[in-house]
Design an enzyme around this catalytic site. Structure first.
Site, short mmCIF file in Angstrom:
data_model
loop_
_atom_site.label_atom_id
_atom_site.label_comp_id
_atom_site.label_asym_id
_atom_site.label_seq_id
_atom_site.Cartn_x
_atom_site.Cartn_y
_atom_site.Cartn_z
N CYS A 37 0.84 -1.19 0.00
CA CYS A 37 0.00 0.00 0.00
C CYS A 37 0.88 1.25 0.00
O CYS A 37 1.90 1.30 0.67
CB CYS A 37 -0.95 0.08 1.19
SG CYS A 37 -2.03 -1.32 1.32
N ARG A 60 4.01 -0.17 -4.73
CA ARG A 60 3.78 -0.73 -3.40
C ARG A 60 2.50 -1.54 -3.30
O ARG A 60 2.27 -2.25 -2.32
CB ARG A 60 3.73 0.41 -2.36
CG ARG A 60 4.97 1.25 -2.31
CD ARG A 60 4.82 2.33 -1.27
NE ARG A 60 4.63 1.77 0.03
CZ ARG A 60 5.59 1.38 0.85
NH1 ARG A 60 6.84 1.51 0.48
NH2 ARG A 60 5.32 0.87 2.02
N TRP A 117 -2.74 -2.78 -1.67
CA TRP A 117 -2.40 -4.19 -1.81
C TRP A 117 -3.25 -4.87 -0.73
O TRP A 117 -2.96 -4.74 0.46
CB TRP A 117 -0.92 -4.43 -1.56
CG TRP A 117 -0.47 -5.84 -1.83
CD1 TRP A 117 -0.08 -6.37 -3.03
CD2 TRP A 117 -0.35 -6.90 -0.87
NE1 TRP A 117 0.26 -7.69 -2.87
CE2 TRP A 117 0.11 -8.04 -1.56
CE3 TRP A 117 -0.59 -7.00 0.49
CZ2 TRP A 117 0.34 -9.26 -0.93
CZ3 TRP A 117 -0.36 -8.22 1.12
CH2 TRP A 117 0.10 -9.33 0.41
N ASN A 140 -1.79 2.03 5.84
CA ASN A 140 -0.93 0.96 5.34
C ASN A 140 -0.50 0.15 6.55
O ASN A 140 0.05 0.72 7.49
CB ASN A 140 0.28 1.58 4.63
CG ASN A 140 1.36 0.56 4.30
OD1 ASN A 140 1.05 -0.62 4.11
ND2 ASN A 140 2.59 1.00 4.22
N GLY A 141 -0.78 -1.15 6.55
CA GLY A 141 -0.41 -1.98 7.69
C GLY A 141 -1.59 -2.87 8.07
O GLY A 141 -2.51 -3.05 7.27
N GLU A 171 17.75 -17.55 -7.69
CA GLU A 171 17.34 -16.20 -8.07
C GLU A 171 16.77 -16.19 -9.50
O GLU A 171 15.77 -15.51 -9.78
CB GLU A 171 18.54 -15.25 -7.93
CG GLU A 171 18.29 -13.81 -8.31
CD GLU A 171 17.19 -13.11 -7.52
OE1 GLU A 171 16.68 -13.67 -6.55
OE2 GLU A 171 16.81 -12.00 -7.93
N LYS A 221 12.98 -14.97 -10.38
CA LYS A 221 12.71 -13.89 -11.34
C LYS A 221 11.69 -14.36 -12.38
O LYS A 221 10.74 -13.67 -12.68
CB LYS A 221 13.98 -13.46 -12.08
CG LYS A 221 14.97 -12.60 -11.34
CD LYS A 221 14.52 -11.23 -10.99
CE LYS A 221 13.78 -11.21 -9.70
NZ LYS A 221 14.54 -11.07 -8.49
N GLU A 248 8.08 -14.93 -10.89
CA GLU A 248 7.33 -13.80 -10.34
C GLU A 248 6.82 -12.83 -11.40
O GLU A 248 5.82 -12.16 -11.18
CB GLU A 248 8.11 -13.07 -9.25
CG GLU A 248 9.13 -12.08 -9.69
CD GLU A 248 9.76 -11.31 -8.53
OE1 GLU A 248 9.04 -10.83 -7.66
OE2 GLU A 248 11.00 -11.20 -8.52
N HIS A 307 17.58 -36.26 -6.77
CA HIS A 307 16.85 -36.77 -5.61
C HIS A 307 15.35 -36.53 -5.73
O HIS A 307 14.66 -36.44 -4.71
CB HIS A 307 17.43 -36.15 -4.33
CG HIS A 307 18.87 -36.48 -4.16
ND1 HIS A 307 19.31 -37.66 -3.59
CD2 HIS A 307 19.99 -35.81 -4.55
CE1 HIS A 307 20.62 -37.68 -3.62
NE2 HIS A 307 21.07 -36.58 -4.20
N LYS A 314 5.96 -4.38 -3.94
CA LYS A 314 7.41 -4.23 -3.82
C LYS A 314 7.90 -4.49 -2.40
O LYS A 314 8.93 -5.10 -2.19
CB LYS A 314 7.78 -2.81 -4.26
CG LYS A 314 9.26 -2.51 -4.23
CD LYS A 314 9.96 -3.20 -5.36
CE LYS A 314 11.46 -2.99 -5.33
NZ LYS A 314 12.16 -4.06 -6.06
O1 M6R Z 1 12.71 -5.15 0.39
P1 M6R Z 1 13.28 -6.52 0.62
O2 M6R Z 1 14.58 -6.70 -0.05
O3 M6R Z 1 13.33 -6.89 2.06
O4 M6R Z 1 12.24 -7.50 -0.05
C1 M6R Z 1 12.37 -8.89 0.08
C2 M6R Z 1 11.54 -9.62 -0.94
O5 M6R Z 1 10.19 -9.33 -0.75
C3 M6R Z 1 11.93 -9.24 -2.37
O6 M6R Z 1 13.29 -9.47 -2.60
C4 M6R Z 1 11.11 -10.05 -3.38
O7 M6R Z 1 11.42 -11.40 -3.30
C5 M6R Z 1 11.33 -9.51 -4.80
N1 M6R Z 1 10.07 -9.17 -5.41
C6 M6R Z 1 11.97 -10.48 -5.70
O8 M6R Z 1 12.20 -9.95 -6.96
#
Ligand code: M6R
Length: 617
Positions: free
Chosen positions: A2, A27, A79, A105-106, A490, A494, A497, A513, A612
């Site tokens: 948010c 956000r 969000w 927000n929260g 990673e 990527k 997501e 395994h 984010k």
């Molecule tokens: O702001 P942060 O680095 O703590 O966020 C952690 C994860 O939420 C963040 O890295 C998330 O996995 C990304 N969207 C990945 O691309």
């Protein structure tokens, strides 16, 4: 999670709020809304909200007659946490009398019990949100004729609340006051000329002012056109903490790129040069990290390191584990912050916890950090957003300096995190067992990484063509060993997501395994097969995939012609020492994910269901 923006001043604020919402949309982007106390007429507060993006809200506002505008207002991009994505659940929320209007927000954790109490008093609710409960609670306490003005009512309400909040509130009976407060969720107050702009982060403020006030947890700020007052929720007056926002407009604009993610991938060489700038002392053979200087002795004497984070930050932390053990010879473990916080961890003397986070606001990472620091560990941060909660709650830390990251998929923050962890490992190594000459030699290689990334980025077109070839495949595997096992993780994160293709990352050896059962004719399997200690073992794993019909895409070191015999597609990266190879090997994986999302016509910068910064558990 948010985004909040609010304005009080002398300018019509509709466009200021909409521009701010666009900056904060990363956000959360389920729905958006705005409330403005209208100039002229009866001075009433009008609300416009809609499910969808900020652009949808803007269109709705454009169609609205009479036009909604005024010099006091608040807005929100959501969000969803409590309640489905519907117009009624969209912020701003009012109480049942329409007096108090609130964005939040929260999460208000005790909203159910508060709601019950308020219902017993006859208050009526029309949404499923916790925010409406807070608006109603403030309204229940609000009694300006008897000394309970908006500020006092907000303070009293927040004393009843458990959970996290950043809020902005206005009252239809007081067109000259905006009250904001925070605990756990980010909020800063931009100080302009006769005006205040409150927002979840500086990107929504910087085009108006670079002076901003940070707020500690439990702070409440009453803003009027005549000035501000800061206090705690118990009404203890506080002195404002003012800072300069170090954001440049160019950093938060697309600047000719189609998407922020693409811009941020291509920014990596410049960003990493900035991360390293002034921190590598080649003459003395040491890394200079001002943020750690005051705790250098404690660090050198440390006996164990725990790195925590979530998502991409955790993947960077996993590389940190290899770096700290390999270079600094320090026992290191890495753990999901969400697990660490509830695990009742055993913390002995000499433990250092490193919280890795781009935003510095991730709820789980923050909670894990507090848990471990409360047990006596020294708390360090590897954070991008300056002044964020984690950066303030740690004993010391190192900023990434990669500039604002706006695309939800983390790219330059990942390479920034790995670069900082490398420098931290060298900082310790130099004080523990590595000679100045060895450190200098390593730093020279580190300094060349941005050039290697630039060279790798030149293959963008070829990587797009390669991705196109496999674009209809629904399952991908990413495999690597040693330093590049986290790189594989990673790469898979990527891809899934932003393109919604199912992808798994794992150590190459683990495939045998179980996951090997997934491999059939046509399944793309990406191997990080760069030169290093386990190269031959990776090659054996490639053979195993080939013999089961999988399509192998190898990320290999330039000059390795043998790999062509085994892999259908090869992406070459320049040679570099194994501990630095993830910094370069991850770049083609970022590009594969980006092109896959574009080719599948997905919203690259705002993938579904995501936000984010994850400020809820
Ligand atoms: O702001 P942060 O680095 O703590 O966020 C952690 C994860 O939420 C963040 O890295 C998330 O996995 C990304 N969207 C990945 O691309």
């Amino acid at each position: 999670m948010c985004g909040i923006i609010a304005y009080i001043g002398n300018r019509p604020c509709r466009d200021i709020l909409i521009e701010g919402l666009k900056r904060l949309e990363y956000r959360g982007y389920d729905s958006a809304g705005v409330a403005i106390t209208c100039t002229g007429g009866d001075g009433s507060t009008r609300i416009c909200k809609t499910v969808g993006r900020v652009a949808d809200l803007e269109a709705k506002l454009d169609a609205d007659e009479p036009k909604l505008d005024g010099t006091l207002g608040l807005a929100h991009t959501r969000w969803a946490t409590h309640g489905a994505v519907t117009d009624p659940n969209t912020h701003p929320h009012t109480d049942d009398t329409g007096t108090i209007c609130l964005v939040h927000n929260g999460i208000i954790e005790n909203y159910q019990s508060l709601k019950k109490l308020l219902e017993e008093k006859g208050r009526v609710f029309r949404t499923e949100t916790d925010t409406e409960v807070l608006a109603t609670l403030i309204s229940e306490l609000y009694d300006p004729d008897h000394g309970m003005d908006l500020e006092a009512a907000v303070q009293a309400a927040l004393r009843e609340v458990t959970g996290a909040y950043a809020i902005a509130a206005i009252s239809s009976k007081d067109p000259d006051t905006l009250v904001v407060a925070r605990k756990g969720s980010p909020l800063i107050v931009g100080i302009g000329n006769g005006e205040y702009i409150v927002a979840s982060d500086g990107s929504a403020i910087i085009s108006h002012t670079s002076r901003a006030m940070t707020l500690d947890d439990y702070s409440v700020v009453r803003l009027s056109r005549d000035g501000l007052r800061t206090s705690t929720i118990d009404n203890v007056e506080l002195s404002p903490k003012v800072m300069q926002l170090e954001i440049e407009l160019g950093e938060i604009e697309l600047g000719g790129f189609e998407h922020y993610m693409r811009k941020e991938i291509f920014e990596q060489p410049r960003a990493l040069r900035r991360t390293m700038s002034g921190r590598l002392d080649m003459n003395e053979g040491c890394v200079v990290l001002g943020g750690l200087q005051t705790h250098a002795k404690e660090l050198v004497r440390s006996r164990r390191v725990i790195i925590c984070g979530q998502g991409t930050a955790l993947n960077a932390g996993m590389i940190g584990e290899y770096l700290f053990e390999d270079l600094a010879k320090l026992p290191t473990e890495v753990e999901y912050a969400s697990e660490l916080r509830y695990r009742n961890p055993l913390i002995e003397e000499g433990t250092v916890v490193i919280a890795v986070s781009q935003s510095g606001e991730t709820a789980d990472t923050l909670a894990a950090l507090h848990e471990v620091m409360d047990r006596g560990a020294l708390g360090l941060g590897v954070i991008n957003v300056v002044g964020s909660t984690i950066s303030r709650d740690t004993d010391a830390g190192v900023y990434l300096r990669v500039g604002p990251e706006i695309g939800v998929a983390s790219t330059k923050a990942f390479t920034g995190q790995v670069t900082v962890l490398t420098m931290m490992a060298l900082f310790l190594a130099r004080r523990r067992m590595m000679s100045g000459t060895e450190v200098t030699a390593f730093m020279r290689e580190l300094e060349r990484v941005p050039d290697h990334i630039e060279k790798t980025l030149e293959q963008d077109d070829a990587i797009r063509t390669l991705t196109e070839k496999y674009i209809h495949r629904e399952n991908w595997l990413f495999l690597g060993r040693g330093y590049n096992y986290p790189t594989a993780m990673e790469g898979a994160l990527k891809l899934k997501e932003i393109s919604y293709i199912h992808a798994e990352g794992m150590p190459a050896a683990e495939m045998k395994h179980g996951p090997i059962a997934l491999i059939d004719d046509g399944m793309p399997v990406v191997f990080i097969a760069t030169q290093g200690a386990q190269y031959d073992k990776v090659v054996s794993n490639i053979e195993e995939v080939r013999s089961r019909g999988g399509h192998v895409i190898a990320v290999a070191t330039e000059g390795d012609e043998d790999i062509r015999r085994l892999a259908e597609d090869v992406i070459y990266i320049p040679p570099c020492p194994e501990p630095l190879s993830p910094l370069v090997a991850v770049v083609p994986l970022q590009l594969i994910a980006y092109h896959a999302a574009v080719l599948r016509d997905k919203d690259v910068d705002k993938p579904r269901n995501l936000a984010k910064s994850v400020t809820v558990e």
